[in-house]
Design an enzyme around this catalytic site. Structure first.
Site, PDB file in Angstrom:
ATOM      1  CG  MET A  16      15.763  -7.029  13.481  1.00 18.08           C
ATOM      2  SD  MET A  16      15.628  -7.748  11.816  1.00 18.08           S
ATOM      3  CE  MET A  16      13.853  -7.958  11.676  1.00 18.08           C
ATOM      4  CB  ALA A  60      19.340   1.519  12.345  1.00 17.65           C
ATOM      5  CB  SER A  89      15.741  -1.104   5.180  1.00 20.71           C
ATOM      6  OG  SER A  89      14.328  -1.047   5.136  1.00 20.71           O
ATOM      7  CD  GLU A 105       9.943 -10.289   9.098  1.00 19.20           C
ATOM      8  OE1 GLU A 105       9.512  -9.156   9.389  1.00 19.20           O
ATOM      9  OE2 GLU A 105      11.065 -10.703   9.449  1.00 19.20           O
ATOM     10  NE  ARG A 146     -24.951   3.165  -3.195  1.00 14.57           N
ATOM     11  CZ  ARG A 146     -25.587   4.066  -2.487  1.00 14.57           C
ATOM     12  NH1 ARG A 146     -26.526   3.696  -1.616  1.00 14.57           N
ATOM     13  NH2 ARG A 146     -25.290   5.345  -2.604  1.00 14.57           N
ATOM     14  CD  GLN A 195     -18.159  -0.324 -20.890  1.00 14.35           C
ATOM     15  OE1 GLN A 195     -17.877   0.858 -20.993  1.00 14.35           O
ATOM     16  NE2 GLN A 195     -18.420  -1.108 -21.938  1.00 14.35           N
ATOM     17  N   GLY A 245     -17.862   4.487  -2.730  1.00 12.18           N
ATOM     18  CA  GLY A 245     -18.252   5.893  -2.634  1.00 12.18           C
ATOM     19  C   GLY A 245     -18.066   6.410  -1.216  1.00 12.18           C
ATOM     20  N   GLY A 254      11.196  -4.776   5.577  1.00  6.28           N
ATOM     21  CA  GLY A 254      11.962  -4.244   4.464  1.00  6.28           C
ATOM     22  C   GLY A 254      11.033  -3.521   3.514  1.00  6.28           C
ATOM     23  CD  GLU A 285      10.220   2.277  -1.712  1.00  6.64           C
ATOM     24  OE1 GLU A 285       9.222   2.803  -2.236  1.00  6.64           O
ATOM     25  OE2 GLU A 285      10.174   1.729  -0.574  1.00  6.64           O
TER      26      GLU A 285
END
Length: 389
Positions: free
Chosen positions: A128, A133, A135, A245, A271, A282, A342, A367, A370
Site C-alpha cells: 500500500m 503516501a 496512512s 491486521e 542481579r 522499592q 542498567g 496506520g 495518531e
C-alpha cells in the site's frame, strides 16, 4: 495471569509451533538478521508442518480452520522466543495477506493462489505505502490502466514486508486517478511479471531479518483476471481487512510487552546491587508492579477482542483502540525494563536490547497511532446507531 482463551487443541498446536521455532528459526535468527531476510526453506517447512494458511478451505488444500486463535498462538510464540523479525514472514502471510485471497477472490483466483499459500510455495505480501503516501490511501499514485485483457501498472511502493522474498503481492492502485478513495483498486501481481521489479532492500534499525523492500512497476502488464473484486472497491476491502491486521499487531504488542517484562523480572531477581537483589528495592518493585498490572489489563482487553473477532463482531474502532493502546504500552514496558537492566540493557546480547529496537515500529505501521486516535475520535463524534458501546 490465568487466561481462558485457548482450548487443548490450541495448546497442542502451540507445543508443535514452539518446537518449530526452537528448531527451525532460533538457530538461524542471527544469520538472518545479518542478511536482512530469512531463508525461504524455513517458510516452506512451516507450510509442510501446517503453520501456513490455516483458514484456507479443504478444497484448496488447507485445513479449513478459520479460528484466529491459532494465529494468536503463532504470534505469541515468536515474540516469546524474541525472533519476531524472522517469523514475521509467517504472521504477515497468515494474518494480513491471506484474508484478501479468501474474501475478495473468485473461485478461479482461489484455485490458482490458495494451494501455494498453504504449502509455502507461495509467500504473500501486500503493498500500500508509497514514497508520498502512507496512512492517506487516497494519495496513492501507482496507476493501473485497462488495456484489453490486462492492466498496465506504473508507479512505486516502499516499506513492503516480504518485499524481496514474495511470490505474490496484493497491490493498491488507482484504476481511476481522477477519483480519491473511489478510484482505488487491488490487483495481485505475481513475481516474474515483466515490468515488475524489486528495488532496494531497505535497512532498518529493528526487525532486521524481516525482509522489507521497495517495489517498482514500469508498464507492468498484469492480467485483468488478477483484479480483486470490482474496480474502485479496493478502499472498502482494505478497511474491512485492516481491523484484523490491527488486532494481530495488538496481539504481538501485548505478548512482546509481557515477554520483556518476564525477562526483566528474572534479571532483577538475579542481579545484586548494594548487597541485595535488585528486585527487593522499592523503586524496582513499584516499576514492576505498574508494568505487570498494565500488561495484565491490556491482555484482558485484547483477549476480549479476539473472542469478538471469532464471532465476526470486531469493529474497526475497537481494533484501533487496541492497536494504539497496546503498542504504546509496549514502548513504555520495553523502555522502563531496559532502564532496570542498567548498562546491560544497552548491550546487544541481552534480549531487552533487541526487543527495544524491534518494538519501535509498532506505533507506526498498519496506520500510525495518531491515525488510530483519529478513527476512534470520529466514532465518538459520529456514533453509529446513535449510541456507543
Amino acid at each position: 495471569m490465568r487466561r481462558d482463551l485457548f482450548d487443548d487443541v490450541h495448546e497442542d498446536f502451540r507445543a508443535s509451533f514452539r518446537a518449530f521455532v526452537r528448531n527451525e528459526i532460533v538457530p538461524h535468527h542471527e544469520k538472518w538478521e545479518a542478511a536482512g531476510r530469512v531463508d525461504k526453506a524455513m517458510f516452506r517447512a512451516a507450510g509442510e508442518l501446517g503453520f501456513l494458511g490455516m483458514a484456507v478451505p479443504e478444497e484448496y488444500g488447507g485445513p479449513g480452520e478459520g479460528d484466529f486463535r491459532f494465529n494468536v498462538v503463532i504470534s505469541e510464540e515468536l515474540q516469546r522466543a524474541n525472533v519476531i523479525g524472522s517469523g514475521m514472514c509467517i504472521t504477515l502471510h497468515n494474518d494480513i495477506v491471506l484474508p484478501y485471497l479468501l474474501g475478495a477472490t473468485t473461485e478461479e483466483q482461489r484455485a490458482r493462489w490458495l494451494p501455494g499459500f498453504v504449502t509455502g510455495e507461495t509467500m504473500g505480501a501486500i503493498s500500500m505505502t508509497e514514497p508520498g503516501a502512507g496512512s492517506d490511501l487516497a494519495a496513492i499514485r501507482t496507476t493501473a490502466a485497462r488495456d484489453g485483457d490486462h492492466y498496465v501498472l506504473n508507479g512505486s511502493k516502499t516499506f513492503v514486508t516480504n518485499g524481496m522474498n514474495c511470490d505474490l503481492v496484493v497491490v493498491a492502485v488507482k484504476t481511476d486517478p481522477a477519483q480519491a478513495h473511489r478510484g482505488l483498486s487491488l490487483i495481485v501481481v505475481e513475481d516474474g511479471t515483466e515490468g515488475f521489479g524489486h528495488g532496494r532492500h531497505l535497512r532498518k534499525i529493528g526487525l532486521r531479518s524481516q525482509d522489507t523492500a521497495e517495489l517498482f512497476f514500469s508498464d507492468a502488464r498484469v492480467p485483468a483476471a488478477n483484479l480483486l473484486g470490482e474496480p474502485g472497491t479496493g478502499f472498502g476491502t482494505l478497511m474491512r481487512n485492516l481491523a484484523q491486521e490491527r488486532l494481530a499487531l495488538s496481539v504481538s504488542a501485548i505478548t512482546g510487552a509481557r515477554a520483556v517484562l518476564d525477562w526483566t523480572i528474572d534479571y532483577c531477581r538475579e542481579r545484586e546491587v548494594f548487597g541485595q537483589r535488585l528486585s527487593s528495592l522499592q523503586n524496582t518493585k513499584f516499576v514492576l508492579a505498574e508494568l505487570d498490572t498494565a500488561t495484565d489489563v491490556a491482555q484482558v482487553y485484547v483477549d476480549h477482542l479476539v473472542r469478538r473477532h471469532l464471532t465476526g463482531d470486531l469493529d474497526p474502532e475497537d481494533a484501533a483502540k487496541a492497536k494504539w493502546w497496546t503498542t504504546e504500552l509496549q514502548q513504555d514496558v520495553v523502555n522502563r525494563c531496559l532502564q532496570l537492566h542498567g548498562g546491560y540493557g544497552f548491550m546487544e546480547e541481552y534480549p531487552v536490547a533487541r526487543a527495544f529496537l524491534d518494538a519501535r515500529v509498532q506505533t507506526i505501521y498498519a496506520g500510525t497511532n495518531e491515525i488510530m486516535k483519529e478513527i476512534i475520535g470520529r466514532s465518538i463524534d459520529n456514533p453509529r446507531g446513535g449510541e456507543r458501546r
